[in-house]
Design a protein around this motif. Sequence first.
Motif, short mmCIF file in Angstrom:
data_model
loop_
_atom_site.label_atom_id
_atom_site.label_comp_id
_atom_site.label_asym_id
_atom_site.label_seq_id
_atom_site.Cartn_x
_atom_site.Cartn_y
_atom_site.Cartn_z
N ILE A 75 5.53 -15.54 1.05
CA ILE A 75 5.54 -15.41 2.51
C ILE A 75 4.58 -14.34 3.00
O ILE A 75 3.85 -14.54 3.98
CB ILE A 75 6.97 -15.11 3.00
CG1 ILE A 75 7.91 -16.27 2.65
CG2 ILE A 75 7.00 -14.85 4.50
CD1 ILE A 75 9.37 -15.99 2.85
N GLU A 76 4.55 -13.21 2.33
CA GLU A 76 3.72 -12.09 2.80
C GLU A 76 2.26 -12.23 2.37
O GLU A 76 1.36 -11.80 3.10
CB GLU A 76 4.29 -10.77 2.26
CG GLU A 76 5.72 -10.47 2.70
CD GLU A 76 5.80 -10.16 4.18
OE1 GLU A 76 5.06 -9.29 4.65
OE2 GLU A 76 6.60 -10.83 4.87
N PHE A 77 2.02 -12.80 1.19
CA PHE A 77 0.65 -12.84 0.66
C PHE A 77 0.11 -14.25 0.46
O PHE A 77 -1.05 -14.41 0.08
CB PHE A 77 0.58 -12.06 -0.66
CG PHE A 77 0.86 -10.59 -0.51
CD1 PHE A 77 -0.09 -9.75 0.06
CD2 PHE A 77 2.07 -10.05 -0.91
CE1 PHE A 77 0.17 -8.39 0.22
CE2 PHE A 77 2.35 -8.70 -0.76
CZ PHE A 77 1.39 -7.87 -0.19
N GLY A 78 0.95 -15.25 0.70
CA GLY A 78 0.49 -16.63 0.55
C GLY A 78 0.09 -17.00 -0.86
O GLY A 78 -0.75 -17.90 -1.07
N LEU A 79 0.69 -16.34 -1.84
CA LEU A 79 0.36 -16.62 -3.23
C LEU A 79 1.06 -17.88 -3.72
O LEU A 79 2.15 -18.23 -3.27
CB LEU A 79 0.77 -15.44 -4.13
CG LEU A 79 -0.01 -14.14 -3.98
CD1 LEU A 79 0.63 -13.05 -4.81
CD2 LEU A 79 -1.47 -14.33 -4.39
#
Length: 305
Positions: A228-232
């Motif tokens: 969610i935060e880094f789109g990994l």
Amino acid sequence: MTENRLIWFDGLMVPVEKAMINVLAPTSQFGANVFEGIRCYWNSKEKQLYAFRLEDHIQRLERSSKLFRFVEKYSHKELIDYFLQTIRANNYKEDIAVRQTIFLDGFGSWFATGPVKMFIAPIPKKRLDPNNPKGLKCCVSSWERINENSLSPKVKVGANYINSRAAQLEALNNNYDSAIFLNHLGKVAEGPGSCLFIVRNGTLITPTITASILESITRETIINIAKIEFGLNVVERDIDRTELYISEELFLCGSAMEITPIINIDGFNINNAQSGEITKNIHKRYLSIASGINKSYKEWRTSIY
């Protein structure tokens, strides 16, 4: 406040030196206890102490108690209320770690289910510095990780940690910092008391929940942050031993160790023996969320004061 701290013990708030357990109790003789290690982070700007994912930890404590067939003694509300009372009684205004343990007392044997008691023991514990981490030198252990057909790693029980003890002592005796377990299928499982992530081709990879690992709250947190935060891209799958050696990044995680990079395993350097950018970024975001600096995931934080 290490020596003068108060511990919640069987319904009373007592000095740490007064918290005594019968030496013949099943918890003393056989490790018959279930527990949680819960971190709380101090937000100096807000003058607030936040317990991180308290509800999830208490739910896992209840599951462990059920799977270990303990007599049910404490309600869900009581488990949370007693936790909060203990920290407030100590008036902590710093980062702390809290051990909440339900144990078998009395004179029963290893198969007893009661009488059940509990202690809650907080202690100051500083957060790790993502910018200056102590990278770990690890080995793949010769000891196999426990599995669902022996001692379930889902149950956070004291006796299970003898398996971790064997691996950790082997590692230390061979001049490593820690170890990585393989499971009964020869696939990568976890560390002694910690879950594992690797990075390959920019993808974050972790063993599946059925790979003889604890259902780790920190592991779940990291998966959420990474996506969610880094789109990994995050993948849960079997990991071969040799994949550890060719990983771009490698780290262990848990409530106690937060996110700790592995910089060498079995003599193979990882990322030139340095913590990687993905590892650092996830750790920083993890701490900012846990301490309330980042206002996202409000449901993960419980205000103490």
